[in-house]
Design a protein around this motif. Structure first.
Motif, PDB file in Angstrom:
ATOM      1  N   VAL A 226       0.855  -1.185   0.000  1.00 50.49           N
ATOM      2  CA  VAL A 226       0.000   0.000   0.000  1.00 50.49           C
ATOM      3  C   VAL A 226       0.892   1.238   0.000  1.00 50.49           C
ATOM      4  N   ILE A 227       0.426   2.269  -0.723  1.00 52.15           N
ATOM      5  CA  ILE A 227       1.102   3.571  -0.727  1.00 52.15           C
ATOM      6  C   ILE A 227       0.437   4.432   0.343  1.00 52.15           C
ATOM      7  N   VAL A 228       1.198   4.890   1.304  1.00 52.99           N
ATOM      8  CA  VAL A 228       0.634   5.590   2.463  1.00 52.99           C
ATOM      9  C   VAL A 228       0.923   7.091   2.454  1.00 52.99           C
ATOM     10  N   VAL A 229       1.987   7.529   1.837  1.00 48.82           N
ATOM     11  CA  VAL A 229       2.310   8.967   1.770  1.00 48.82           C
ATOM     12  C   VAL A 229       2.710   9.308   0.344  1.00 48.82           C
ATOM     13  N   ASN A 230       2.532  10.582   0.003  1.00 48.52           N
ATOM     14  CA  ASN A 230       2.865  11.017  -1.346  1.00 48.52           C
ATOM     15  C   ASN A 230       4.231  11.685  -1.417  1.00 48.52           C
ATOM     16  N   LYS A 231       4.958  11.705  -0.339  1.00 48.26           N
ATOM     17  CA  LYS A 231       6.314  12.244  -0.320  1.00 48.26           C
ATOM     18  C   LYS A 231       7.274  11.152   0.138  1.00 48.26           C
ATOM     19  N   ARG A 232       8.541  11.513   0.205  1.00 49.02           N
ATOM     20  CA  ARG A 232       9.560  10.531   0.584  1.00 49.02           C
ATOM     21  C   ARG A 232       9.345  10.045   2.013  1.00 49.02           C
ATOM     22  N   LEU A 233       9.237   8.743   2.198  1.00 51.85           N
ATOM     23  CA  LEU A 233       9.007   8.141   3.506  1.00 51.85           C
ATOM     24  C   LEU A 233      10.316   8.063   4.280  1.00 51.85           C
ATOM     25  N   VAL A 234      10.285   8.482   5.538  1.00 48.12           N
ATOM     26  CA  VAL A 234      11.509   8.505   6.348  1.00 48.12           C
ATOM     27  C   VAL A 234      11.398   7.658   7.606  1.00 48.12           C
ATOM     28  N   CYS A 235      10.194   7.327   8.078  1.00 40.79           N
ATOM     29  CA  CYS A 235      10.052   6.517   9.283  1.00 40.79           C
ATOM     30  C   CYS A 235       8.707   5.796   9.261  1.00 40.79           C
ATOM     31  N   ALA A 236       8.639   4.675   9.963  1.00 36.92           N
ATOM     32  CA  ALA A 236       7.414   3.886  10.064  1.00 36.92           C
ATOM     33  C   ALA A 236       7.494   3.002  11.296  1.00 36.92           C
ATOM     34  N   ALA A 237       6.304   2.655  11.845  1.00 35.55           N
ATOM     35  CA  ALA A 237       6.258   1.830  13.052  1.00 35.55           C
ATOM     36  C   ALA A 237       4.915   1.132  13.140  1.00 35.55           C
ATOM     37  N   PHE A 238       4.886   0.000  13.869  1.00 36.18           N
ATOM     38  CA  PHE A 238       3.667  -0.756  14.124  1.00 36.18           C
ATOM     39  C   PHE A 238       3.009  -0.264  15.408  1.00 36.18           C
ATOM     40  N   HIS A 239       1.677  -0.296  15.418  1.00 36.42           N
ATOM     41  CA  HIS A 239       0.945  -0.100  16.661  1.00 36.42           C
ATOM     42  C   HIS A 239       0.937  -1.433  17.413  1.00 36.42           C
ATOM     43  N   PRO A 240       1.006  -1.431  18.752  1.00 42.08           N
ATOM     44  CA  PRO A 240       1.113  -2.698  19.483  1.00 42.08           C
ATOM     45  C   PRO A 240      -0.164  -3.534  19.538  1.00 42.08           C
ATOM     46  N   CYS A 241      -1.265  -3.099  18.923  1.00 37.19           N
ATOM     47  CA  CYS A 241      -2.483  -3.905  18.948  1.00 37.19           C
ATOM     48  C   CYS A 241      -2.254  -5.219  18.185  1.00 37.19           C
ATOM     49  N   THR A 242      -2.974  -6.271  18.579  1.00 30.44           N
ATOM     50  CA  THR A 242      -2.749  -7.604  18.029  1.00 30.44           C
ATOM     51  C   THR A 242      -3.876  -8.085  17.125  1.00 30.44           C
ATOM     52  N   SER A 243      -5.076  -7.498  17.229  1.00 31.10           N
ATOM     53  CA  SER A 243      -6.199  -7.978  16.413  1.00 31.10           C
ATOM     54  C   SER A 243      -5.997  -7.659  14.938  1.00 31.10           C
ATOM     55  N   SER A 244      -5.357  -6.552  14.610  1.00 34.96           N
ATOM     56  CA  SER A 244      -5.073  -6.168  13.228  1.00 34.96           C
ATOM     57  C   SER A 244      -3.712  -5.487  13.182  1.00 34.96           C
TER      58      SER A 244
END
Length: 441
Positions: A226-244
Motif C-alpha cells: 500500500v502507498i501511504v504517503v505522497n512524499k519521501r518516507l523517512v520513518c514507520a512503526a507498528f501499533h502494538p495492537c494484536t487484532s489487526s
C-alpha cells in the motif's frame, strides 16, 4: 590681691561661657588627665600581660554596658534639660533617642536581652556523650523535649525506582487529531476502537532456532502492499495492537513532539533514542559520534555527556538502545559498518562489541538506511540493503546472519525503512516513494 584673683576668675568664666555658646560640632571639650601610681601600674600590666579569651569577653561586655549607659545618659540629659548650647540637629537627635528608648522599654526588649544573655546552652561532657552513644546502641529511646515531640514533620517524598520498571502505555484511549482531512470528515469508528486497544500480551524471547523458523514463515503478497504517503518516507512503526496490523508512517514534513529540550549542536541531529528503562538517558547522533546525555542535567550550551560511542569515520544516521534492557546501542554509519556497543555500565567511553560490514551508503536526497532492533528479541536486528533492491536482512548481535527476506516479484525497490511488530510475527519495509510492504505469517 583678693580683688585681682576675683577678676581673673571672672575673666576665665566668661571665656568658657563664650566657648560653650559656640557650635558643639566645631569645638572639642577639654580632656583632663590625672596621673597616679596605680594607673601607671595598670598600664604596665596591660602592656606585659597577654590578653586571654576571657579578658576579651570582659572587655566586650564592659564596652556593651558602656554603650548602653551612654544611650541612657543621653536620654536622661535630653529629659532633664541638660542640652544648653546644643544645635537644633543635636536636639532633634536627642529627641529621637528618647522616643526610641521609650519604645524599646514598652516592648520589654532590654529585659528579653538580659534573659537571653543569662540563658546559655551548656556543652555536653564526654561522659554525657558516651551515655547517649551507649543508649543508641542498646536501642533505648533518647529523651526529647515536649516541644520536639509536638512537632509533626511532613512525610518524605516517595522515591521511584526507574531501573526496575517496564515502560507501559498510559491507560485510556489517546486522542487522534487528523491534519490532512476536511473539517466535516470524521475518522471511522473501527479505526478509533483499534487504536485504543491495549495489548496485554508480553511475548517471551525465543531461542535462535525457533526465531529463525518463525522468520522463514513470514511472506509478503500483493494485497500487503500500500502507498501511504505522497512524499519521501523517512520513518514507520507498528501499533502494538494484536487484532489487526495498524501502522504509522512519516514523510519529510514530520509524526508531532511529545517533549522539547532546547540544545545547541554544531551539527544536525539525525537520530534520537531514549533508554527503555532509565528514561533520563537518550542517545544522539552528532556527525561522526554518538553521545548519551542525561535529560536531568541538560544545559543550553556545553552539556556534559554520560557516555560516548567512538570509532565511526563518517556520518552516523542511526543509533538505538536495545528494546528490553538498553544494554546495547546499535549504530549505522555511512562508512558501511553496523556497530554494536555495550552500554550496560554507562562508562565514559562505551566499549565496541561487534562491527558488521554492510552496504549503507545512499545519496543525500535519499532516505538513510538504518538498522533497528526487533522489540521481541533483545539481541536481533533488521536492516535493508542498498546494494540489492529486494533484500532485507536479519542479524544477531554477534554478526551472524539469521535470515534474508527476498521477494523479486513484489519487492522491486530498496526498502530503506524497516520495523518489526512488538508482539506479532510481522515486518514492514518502506521505500522512498512512500510504499509499504508487510511480511507476516
Amino acid at each position: 590681691m583678693a580683688t585681682s584673683r576675683t577678676n581673673s576668675d571672672a575673666v576665665v568664666q566668661v571665656d568658657l561661657e563664650a566657648t560653650v555658646r559656640r557650635s558643639s560640632r566645631n569645638v572639642l571639650t577639654p580632656t583632663r588627665f590625672q596621673y597616679s601610681a596605680e594607673i601607671a601600674t595598670d598600664i604596665k600590666k596591660k602592656r606585659t600581660t597577654p590578653t586571654t579569651h576571657n579578658d576579651k569577653k570582659r572587655q566586650n561586655s564592659r564596652k556593651d554596658i558602656k554603650e548602653e549607659d551612654d544611650v541612657k545618659n543621653s536620654a536622661v540629659e535630653c529629659t532633664s534639660g541638660g542640652h544648653a548650647g546644643l544645635s537644633s540637629y543635636e536636639l532633634e537627635r536627642l529627641e529621637n533617642i528618647k522616643q526610641n528608648q521609650a519604645f524599646l522599654s514598652s516592648i520589654n526588649l532590654f529585659q528579653a536581652t538580659e534573659e537571653l544573655k543569662q540563658v546559655t546552652r551548656p556543652k555536653l561532657s564526654k561522659r554525657r556523650l558516651m551515655r547517649l552513644q551507649a543508649a543508641v546502641e542498646k536501642g533505648v529511646p533518647v529523651r526529647k523535649s515536649l516541644r520536639l515531640q509536638s512537632l509533626t514533620l511532613p512525610p518524605k517524598p516517595r522515591e521511584t525506582q526507574i531501573c526496575g520498571l517496564s515502560h507501559k502505555r498510559p491507560p485510556g484511549p489517546l486522542l487522534m487529531k487528523p491534519v490532512n482531512m476536511e473539517d466535516e470528515a470524521k475518522l471511522p469508528s473501527q479505526l478509533l476502537e483499534l487504536f485504543s486497544e491495549v495489548s496485554t500480551e508480553d511475548r517471551k524471547e525465543l531461542s535462535l532456532t525457533e526465531y529463525c523458523s518463525a522468520l522463514k514463515n513470514m511472506k509478503t503478497t500483493e494485497d500487503r502492499e500500500v502507498i501511504v504517503v505522497n512524499k519521501r518516507l523517512v520513518c514507520a512503526a507498528f501499533h502494538p495492537c494484536t487484532s489487526s496490523l495498524l501502522m504509522a508512517t512519516g514523510n519529510t514534513f514530520g509524526n508531532s513532539h511529545e517533549s522539547i529540550h532546547s540544545l545547541k549542536f554544531k551539527h544536525c541531529l539525525l537520530c534520537v533514542s531514549v533508554h527503555p528503562l532509565q528514561k533520563q538517558y537518550f542517545a544522539v547522533t552528532e556527525n561522526k559520534r554518538v553521545n548519551i546525555y542525561d535529560s536531568r542535567y541538560l544545559k543550553e550550551k556545553k552539556s556534559k555527556t554520560v557516555s560516548q560511542l567512538h570509532g565511526h569515520s563518517l556520518s552516523i544516521h542511526g543509533a538505538y538502545f536495545s528494546p528490553r534492557t538498553g544494554n546495547r546501542v546499535l549504530t549505522s554509519c555511512m562508512d558501511d559498518y553496523i556497530r554494536i556497543y555495550d552500554t550496560s555500565a554507562m562508562t565514559k567511553k562505551a566499549p565496541l562489541l561487534t562491527s558488521i560490514r554492510h552496504k549503507l551508503q545512499t545519496a543525500s536526497y535519499r532516505t538513510r538506511v538504518s538498522a533497528v532492533w526487533d522489540p521481541k528479541q533483545e539481541d536481533c536486528f533488521v536492516v535493508g540493503s542498498t546494494s540489492k533492491r529486494h533484500i532485507v536482512k536479519v542479524f544477531h548481535e554477534s554478526g551472524k546472519l539469521l535470515h534474508s527476506f527476498v521477494d523479486r516479484d513484489n519487492v522491486t525497490s530498496v526498502l530503506y525503512v524497516t520495523a518489526f511488530h512488538p508482539t506479532r510475527n510481522a515486518l514492514l519495509g518502506g521505500n522512498a516513494s512512500g510504499q509499504l510492504h508487510v511480511f507476516s505469517d
